[in-house]
Design a protein around this motif. Sequence first.
Motif, PDB file in Angstrom:
ATOM      1  N   VAL A  40       1.191  10.780 -10.305  1.00  0.00           N
ATOM      2  CA  VAL A  40       2.530  10.209 -10.412  1.00  0.00           C
ATOM      3  C   VAL A  40       2.424   8.707 -10.190  1.00  0.00           C
ATOM      4  N   VAL A  41       2.986   7.925 -11.120  1.00  0.00           N
ATOM      5  CA  VAL A  41       3.022   6.473 -10.965  1.00  0.00           C
ATOM      6  C   VAL A  41       4.480   6.075 -10.777  1.00  0.00           C
ATOM      7  N   GLU A  42       4.754   5.412  -9.661  1.00  0.00           N
ATOM      8  CA  GLU A  42       6.106   4.955  -9.336  1.00  0.00           C
ATOM      9  C   GLU A  42       6.038   3.461  -9.027  1.00  0.00           C
ATOM     10  N   GLU A  43       7.176   2.816  -9.048  1.00  0.00           N
ATOM     11  CA  GLU A  43       7.205   1.383  -8.745  1.00  0.00           C
ATOM     12  C   GLU A  43       6.798   1.140  -7.293  1.00  0.00           C
ATOM     13  N   PHE A  44       7.462   1.821  -6.356  1.00  0.00           N
ATOM     14  CA  PHE A  44       7.188   1.729  -4.918  1.00  0.00           C
ATOM     15  C   PHE A  44       7.339   3.109  -4.304  1.00  0.00           C
ATOM     16  N   ALA A  45       6.785   3.274  -3.111  1.00  0.00           N
ATOM     17  CA  ALA A  45       7.042   4.483  -2.330  1.00  0.00           C
ATOM     18  C   ALA A  45       8.504   4.468  -1.908  1.00  0.00           C
ATOM     19  N   ASP A  46       9.097   5.656  -1.801  1.00  0.00           N
ATOM     20  CA  ASP A  46      10.493   5.719  -1.375  1.00  0.00           C
ATOM     21  C   ASP A  46      10.611   5.437   0.122  1.00  0.00           C
ATOM     22  N   VAL A  47      11.828   5.164   0.549  1.00  0.00           N
ATOM     23  CA  VAL A  47      12.089   4.786   1.945  1.00  0.00           C
ATOM     24  C   VAL A  47      11.646   5.882   2.907  1.00  0.00           C
ATOM     25  N   GLU A  48      11.886   7.144   2.545  1.00  0.00           N
ATOM     26  CA  GLU A  48      11.503   8.254   3.433  1.00  0.00           C
ATOM     27  C   GLU A  48       9.996   8.280   3.649  1.00  0.00           C
ATOM     28  N   LEU A  50       7.853   5.722   3.299  1.00  0.00           N
ATOM     29  CA  LEU A  50       7.473   4.549   4.092  1.00  0.00           C
ATOM     30  C   LEU A  50       7.800   4.763   5.564  1.00  0.00           C
ATOM     31  N   ASN A  51       8.995   5.287   5.854  1.00  0.00           N
ATOM     32  CA  ASN A  51       9.390   5.537   7.244  1.00  0.00           C
ATOM     33  C   ASN A  51       8.469   6.556   7.904  1.00  0.00           C
ATOM     34  N   ALA A  52       8.120   7.622   7.172  1.00  0.00           N
ATOM     35  CA  ALA A  52       7.249   8.663   7.726  1.00  0.00           C
ATOM     36  C   ALA A  52       5.874   8.105   8.084  1.00  0.00           C
ATOM     37  N   LEU A  53       5.431   7.090   7.344  1.00  0.00           N
ATOM     38  CA  LEU A  53       4.119   6.491   7.588  1.00  0.00           C
ATOM     39  C   LEU A  53       4.198   5.277   8.514  1.00  0.00           C
ATOM     40  N   GLY A  54       5.405   4.901   8.907  1.00  0.00           N
ATOM     41  CA  GLY A  54       5.574   3.734   9.781  1.00  0.00           C
ATOM     42  C   GLY A  54       5.273   2.423   9.072  1.00  0.00           C
ATOM     43  N   ILE A  55       5.557   2.372   7.785  1.00  0.00           N
ATOM     44  CA  ILE A  55       5.288   1.167   6.993  1.00  0.00           C
ATOM     45  C   ILE A  55       6.613   0.487   6.681  1.00  0.00           C
ATOM     46  N   ASP A  56       6.711  -0.794   7.014  1.00  0.00           N
ATOM     47  CA  ASP A  56       7.936  -1.549   6.762  1.00  0.00           C
ATOM     48  C   ASP A  56       7.949  -2.194   5.377  1.00  0.00           C
ATOM     49  N   ASP A  57       6.796  -2.652   4.911  1.00  0.00           N
ATOM     50  CA  ASP A  57       6.701  -3.390   3.652  1.00  0.00           C
ATOM     51  C   ASP A  57       6.170  -2.478   2.549  1.00  0.00           C
ATOM     52  N   PRO A  58       6.964  -2.190   1.513  1.00  0.00           N
ATOM     53  CA  PRO A  58       6.501  -1.280   0.456  1.00  0.00           C
ATOM     54  C   PRO A  58       5.285  -1.805  -0.307  1.00  0.00           C
ATOM     55  N   PHE A  59       5.000  -3.097  -0.211  1.00  0.00           N
ATOM     56  CA  PHE A  59       3.812  -3.642  -0.868  1.00  0.00           C
ATOM     57  C   PHE A  59       2.524  -3.261  -0.140  1.00  0.00           C
ATOM     58  N   GLU A  60       2.638  -2.677   1.051  1.00  0.00           N
ATOM     59  CA  GLU A  60       1.453  -2.289   1.824  1.00  0.00           C
ATOM     60  C   GLU A  60       0.892  -0.923   1.423  1.00  0.00           C
ATOM     61  N   LEU A  61       1.624  -0.169   0.602  1.00  0.00           N
ATOM     62  CA  LEU A  61       1.172   1.178   0.231  1.00  0.00           C
ATOM     63  C   LEU A  61       0.920   1.233  -1.275  1.00  0.00           C
ATOM     64  N   THR A  62      -0.363   1.347  -1.650  1.00  0.00           N
ATOM     65  CA  THR A  62      -0.733   1.380  -3.068  1.00  0.00           C
ATOM     66  C   THR A  62      -0.881   2.795  -3.607  1.00  0.00           C
ATOM     67  N   GLY A  63      -1.137   3.752  -2.730  1.00  0.00           N
ATOM     68  CA  GLY A  63      -1.313   5.129  -3.173  1.00  0.00           C
ATOM     69  C   GLY A  63      -1.157   6.091  -2.022  1.00  0.00           C
ATOM     70  N   ARG A  90       3.892  -1.546  -8.306  1.00  0.00           N
ATOM     71  CA  ARG A  90       4.158  -2.910  -7.847  1.00  0.00           C
ATOM     72  C   ARG A  90       3.213  -3.308  -6.720  1.00  0.00           C
ATOM     73  N   ALA A  91       2.922  -2.390  -5.816  1.00  0.00           N
ATOM     74  CA  ALA A  91       1.980  -2.690  -4.731  1.00  0.00           C
ATOM     75  C   ALA A  91       0.571  -2.893  -5.289  1.00  0.00           C
ATOM     76  N   LEU A  92       0.190  -2.087  -6.275  1.00  0.00           N
ATOM     77  CA  LEU A  92      -1.118  -2.252  -6.914  1.00  0.00           C
ATOM     78  C   LEU A  92      -1.217  -3.608  -7.612  1.00  0.00           C
ATOM     79  N   LEU A  93      -0.180  -3.985  -8.343  1.00  0.00           N
ATOM     80  CA  LEU A  93      -0.203  -5.267  -9.052  1.00  0.00           C
ATOM     81  C   LEU A  93      -0.268  -6.432  -8.068  1.00  0.00           C
ATOM     82  N   ASP A  94       0.447  -6.322  -6.960  1.00  0.00           N
ATOM     83  CA  ASP A  94       0.426  -7.364  -5.940  1.00  0.00           C
ATOM     84  C   ASP A  94      -0.978  -7.514  -5.355  1.00  0.00           C
TER      85      ASP A  94
END
Length: 133
Positions: A40-48, A50-63, A90-94
């Motif tokens: 599955v290729v998505e623009e960013f991880a969803d908020v849920e 990111l929250n479950a992983l304790g990540i604030d910045d969606p650019f920090e998660l590439t996969g 978007r995180a991968l491109l960044d």
Amino acid sequence: MNGQAPTHAPDAAVIEALARAALARIPEPFARHLHDVVLVVEEFADVETLNALGIDDPFELTGLYHGQPVGEKSAFDSGTLPDRIHLYRRALLDEWVDTGVSLEALVSHVVVHEVGHHFGLSDDDMHALEDGE
């Protein structure tokens, strides 16, 4: 290509094609366990997520791997979603722009990392393997 730089960022189809090529390079006996994994290729991880992983910045998660590692599967598992590898465009491109690594190499690295989770390896296990420990 005609020798000119691309004028648009690679879209989800390009990322998916690179990811499928990376999956196709994974050798047996591992490859036989990957046929049912959904990519599955998505623009960013969803908020849920990111929250479950304790990540604030969606650019920090590439996969991310969603599923049960191969060694924990049972013949009695039913009604569960298929294992999935999510790639976040978007995180991968960044990261691609920031690191200067080729997009093919970056996507391949992330796919192999997530496949490692499919086989039950932790992040620490994979870093040790990458570092030759």
